[in-house]
Design an enzyme around this catalytic site. Structure first.
Site, PDB file in Angstrom:
ATOM      1  N   ARG A  35     -15.921  12.373  14.596  1.00  0.00           N
ATOM      2  CA  ARG A  35     -15.927  11.648  13.806  1.00  0.00           C
ATOM      3  C   ARG A  35     -16.462  10.635  15.537  1.00  0.00           C
ATOM      4  O   ARG A  35     -17.892  10.208  14.887  1.00  0.00           O
ATOM      5  CB  ARG A  35     -15.306  10.446  12.687  1.00  0.00           C
ATOM      6  CG  ARG A  35     -14.740  11.288  11.638  1.00  0.00           C
ATOM      7  CD  ARG A  35     -13.686  10.727  11.592  1.00  0.00           C
ATOM      8  NE  ARG A  35     -13.012  11.275  10.029  1.00  0.00           N
ATOM      9  CZ  ARG A  35     -12.162  10.291   8.855  1.00  0.00           C
ATOM     10  NH1 ARG A  35     -11.154   9.421   9.886  1.00  0.00           N
ATOM     11  NH2 ARG A  35     -11.773  11.217   8.154  1.00  0.00           N
ATOM     12  N   GLY A  56       0.629  -0.853   0.297  1.00  0.00           N
ATOM     13  CA  GLY A  56      -0.135   0.044  -0.373  1.00  0.00           C
ATOM     14  C   GLY A  56       0.662   1.369   0.300  1.00  0.00           C
ATOM     15  O   GLY A  56       1.577   1.090  -0.875  1.00  0.00           O
TER      16      GLY A  56
END
Lengths: 641, 255
Positions: free
Chosen positions: A333, A42
């Site tokens: 969040r 990644g």
């Protein structure tokens, strides 16, 4: 166990510069004598593999997908932060550092976070030079936006596909080194163990997922860039293949695991539609800039989105606006997630399952018109309609929180080295920079910072001290032993032939953690979860059914090995959550609240990172604490009222 | 919903495959196509049959891993990825045929899983700008007009799934190759190497056994990311311009 952060002395802003000077270098002609293994491709892995190969090291890179380009970094939507201050709006390295450490609720290391902010500016330069097509203004310069409630516009983005474009940039750099012969790439290959001799990481054991062949690879250093463990919850926004296996098996070989209970739950995801649900899809946080979150004031069981209009304004509870008048729908969040869940717990959730709240754009459309909303969110609205069949222009969206990111991970020192010398962890796989809560657009920043700009410096110091002769061949008994262990585990999994599928057991584990170690946690629930997970683990090893053989492509076998590790990790997460009797960031302990019901941090007792040491099969792990020292920031309680 | 599935089963690369028929009684219109396959696989495992292997990962339409050829279309009847296709698209009682990508350059590994490493090798041949980490100019020292940047982005949006190849009667990879060549041909960062890049990537594409483009535009019609065939026109222009000013290529093609 001895472990030290190796944080350099001196003023915060000079630490990294001084440290880089103090690190020993490897002579350019000697770099080719070293081999480095990179697991995962990644953002962190691809950038590290490419950068190390450019320096002249010989790199072997591994990924379980069919191509390095598939890594889950590709799915990141929003953007990447960098303290460029192109907007002249008051941003600086110090401000990005301050926002990140505060956003993490003061549970991360000052020096690491400062370095992250410092190198953030280089990342943007690097990516642009690679040809990453960031959003631009008409004048041709880069565009920025404010993201996740930040007060400055420091987020660089490429439509809603920033992760994809950054990963393809790193993938192209990796490809160049594969072509150049400096990186040998192994796709569809999974790491199943780390080999440690004389206290140093010497290589890894892998399984070729197509042929089933177990292989040993030796090297002077091993980098784990294997992402987070959100899939322990079964349902998360992670890719289906994302797993903890590499990190967990390293943990069992001596690498400390830090803050495992810190998992970020994202408030705006598409709710579960039924038992068949295999993963959750994130809807960008930016939707809360215009959408209003509400539930009916009284329970309306099974209320559909298309019936929302039947609830008069006076019977609606815009609970975020009501409870947090100054931030409203833009609270962070964790606050948004927890409050959404509270409404559902009160029985006021909507949709068939009652596990959803409305995110309503009717007022915004009335205010600015459908075209403006479409220009801003068109692709998200289309995606929502494609998945749910409902049209958000005509009726509210339904959203529910979902596991999204794990701040916890392998403990690393300032050099990104785990507690096992020669074994490094980069990106989401480590715990280093986000504390108890990660800010939006900071995951991409950290993955690339670690891979492009930290590890190329710090690994040299280890290798230079090690010397190229200090390498163990794959004929060493430790490799044989590790291979035997891997084979034994695979044979065991295939021999049980029980009555339950891997997914069924995984789902049960996920539900247990979601219920008791998710958005809010208490002692009683955590203790029940611990017991339940132990039972589940026993059930797994007696009742799992894995068909097929070991010498072929066998995706059930792959899953079974990963879920076996999740079963062990799950218990550690619960232990960590039990131990931390304060609320901080994502970790809300119901016993530790302010009189208004908000998270209450207890700095006197818990200003540390927990670092757990594996003590053997079915033995309780030992907790070590890395005390956190704050010399530059003043600890304050977050308030969004 | 109830559906009948005809699925390609193939043990490995060398064994001959065949269609097998499955009755699927427990389909919800809200399931994604892959979730429908998950449920079928669970039933198969319960019966002691090996589950159907298929590639998948992100399940949100961006990783490019999923790759099913459904009722004669890559990724099925909608212009999307298989993971973003939902069962409400199909009729109750319908028979659905599922095959792997069919192309010489994408050999079947097992069931619906194919080997797309040829795509990686094409990218390795030249799909990059040759810059090392560090030592690059400040990002804003390379101004790029918004129109050009947006167009480059449209090309860069390719997810490398291979639907274009599966859709093409010639198994041509031109759309895939042209998307990357276009991205770098449009951006100033890619200019220095544009000739070499076009020649090398095309040479590798040919060496992998992909066919030629005969302008049927099936690739564009099936691409889940709406990559335009105008990229192929640009690739042709780049390639011819490179050939006439001849950069020497030694990788499997070219001169």
């Amino acid at each position: 166990m001895k472990f030290e952060s190796k944080t350099p002395e001196g003023p915060l802003a000079e630490k990294w510069t001084k440290h880089k000077f103090n690190l020993k270098l490897v002579n350019p002609a000697n770099k080719r004598k070293y081999e480095v293994i990179v697991v995962g491709t990644g953002l962190a892995g691809a950038s590290a593999a490419a950068s190390l190969a450019e320096l002249g090291y010989n790199v072997k890179a591994f990924c379980f997908q069919d191509s390095p380009r598939r890594a889950h970094s590709i799915a990141a939507q929003g953007g990447i932060n960098a303290a460029k201050n192109y907007q002249n709006d008051g941003d600086s390295v110090y401000r990005l550092f301050y926002d990140t450490i505060k956003g993490g609720d003061y549970r991360s290391r000052e020096a690491n976070v400062y370095r992250l902010a410092e190198v953030s500016v280089n990342i943007i330069d690097q990516c642009v030079a690679q040809g990453v097509p960031f959003a631009r203004e008409y004048g041709g310069l880069l565009a920025n936006r404010s993201f996740g409630g930040a007060q400055v516009s420091r987020t660089f983005y490429a439509r809603g596909q920033t992760g994809q474009q950054l990963l393809l940039g790193a993938y192209s750099a990796l490809n160049r080194q594969i072509a150049n012969g400096k990186v040998k790439m192994y796709t569809r290959t999974e790491m199943l163990d780390v080999v440690v001799t004389d206290g140093k990481a010497r290589g890894i054991i892998t399984r070729d997922l197509v042929t089933g062949k177990i292989e040993a690879h030796s090297a002077h250093a091993v980098l784990l860039c294997t992402g987070g463990y959100g899939n322990v919850f079964y349902l998360s926004t992670n890719a289906k293949g994302s797993n903890v296996t590499a990190a967990w098996r390293a943990h069992k070989k001596g690498a400390l695991f830090a803050n495992p209970c810190f998992t970020q739950i994202h408030p705006t995801c598409i709710p579960v539609s039924g038992d068949h649900q295999s993963k959750l899809t994130l809807m960008s946080e930016s939707l809360r800039n215009d959408g209003r979150v509400w539930v009916p004031k009284t329970a309306h069981k099974g209320l559909k989105a298309k019936e929302a209009a039947s609830i008069p304004e006076s019977d609606r509870d815009y609970f975020l606006e009501r409870k947090y008048p100054s931030f409203g729908n833009l609270v962070p969040r964790d606050v948004a997630s927890r409050n959404g869940k509270m409404m559902c717990d009160e029985g006021r959730g909507v949709g068939a399952t009652g596990l959803a709240v409305f995110l309503d754009f009717a007022d915004a459309i009335k205010r600015v018109g459908r075209d403006v909303i479409s220009a801003k969110y068109g692709n998200l609205f289309d995606m929502y309609k494609q998945i749910t069949g409902d049209d958000p222009y005509e009726m509210p969206m339904m959203i529910f929180p979902a596991v999204h990111y794990t701040m916890g991970g392998l403990w690393v020192d300032y050099n990104l080295m785990t507690s096992v010398p020669g074994l490094y962890a980069l990106g989401e796989a480590n715990y280093s920079d986000h504390g108890a809560n990660r800010l939006g657009a900071s995951a991409l920043m950290q993955g690339l910072a670690d891979g492009y700009f930290v590890i190329p410096y710090t690994i040299g110091d280890y290798l230079a001290h090690l010397g190229w002769n200090d390498k163990v061949g794959t004929d060493h008994p430790a490799f044989k032993e590790a291979i035997d262990g891997v084979n034994a585990k695979i044979s065991k999994l295939l021999s049980i032939k029980g009555k339950k599928t891997v997914d069924e057991l995984h789902r049960e584990l996920g539900l247990t953690l979601w219920e008791h170690c998710g958005m809010s946690r208490n002692e009683e629930g955590l203790k029940a979860a611990k017991k339940k997970i132990q039972e589940l683990r026993a059930d797994f090893w007696q009742n799992v059914n894995v068909l097929g053989g070991s010498n072929e492509l066998n995706m059930e076998l792959e899953k079974a090995g990963r879920v076996a590790d999740f079963m062990e990790l799950g218990e550690l997460m619960v232990d960590d959550a039990l131990n931390r009797k304060e609320s901080c960031g994502c970790h809300f302990r119901e016993e530790s609240q302010t009189p208004e019901g908000e998270a209450l941090r207890i700095d006197s007792d818990y200003a540390f990172s927990s670092a757990w040491e594996y003590k053997g099969e079915n033995q309780p792990e030992e907790l070590h604490k890395e005390e956190l020292h704050f010399e530059n920031v003043k600890l304050t309680q977050r308030s969004y009222k | 919903m109830k559906i009948t599935l005809k699925v390609w089963r193939q043990k490995n690369r060398t064994t001959k495959g065949e269609f097998k028929t499955y009755q699927h009684e427990h389909v919800s219109p809200d399931m994604s196509f892959l979730e429908m396959m998950d449920v079928l696989n669970t039933e198969l495992i319960k019966k002691g049959e090996e589950p159907i292997h298929f590639d998948h990962d992100c399940r949100e339409g961006i990783c490019g891993m999923c790759s099913m050829y459904i009722n004669g279309h890559p990724h099925g009847p909608l212009q999307t990825t298989t993971c973003q296709l939902h069962m409400r698209t199909f009729k109750d009682g319908e028979t659905i045929t599922v095959e792997p990508w069919r192309a010489q350059a994408f050999p079947v590994i097992k069931d619906l899983v194919v080997d797309r490493s040829a795509f990686d090798r094409i990218q390795q041949a030249g799909g990059y700008v040759s810059v090392n980490t560090g030592g690059v100019p400040d990002a804003n020292e390379i101004p790029i007009s918004k129109n050009i940047a947006d167009e480059a982005f449209d090309s860069a949006a390719c997810i490398g799934c291979g639907a274009c190849v599966a859709a093409c009667k010639n198994s041509s990879a031109m759309l895939f190759v042209s998307a990357k060549v276009s991205q770098f041909a449009l951006l100033p960062q890619g200019h220095a190497e544009r000739k070499e890049r076009a020649e090398k990537m095309v040479a590798q594409m040919d060496a992998e056994g992909f066919g030629n483009c005969s302008n049927t535009k099936a690739c564009e019609a099936e691409c889940p990311k709406a990559i335009s065939v105008s990229n192929i026109a640009r690739l042709n222009r780049e390639y011819f311009s490179a050939m006439v000013s001849s950069y020497k290529v030694t990788v499997g093609g070219g001169e």
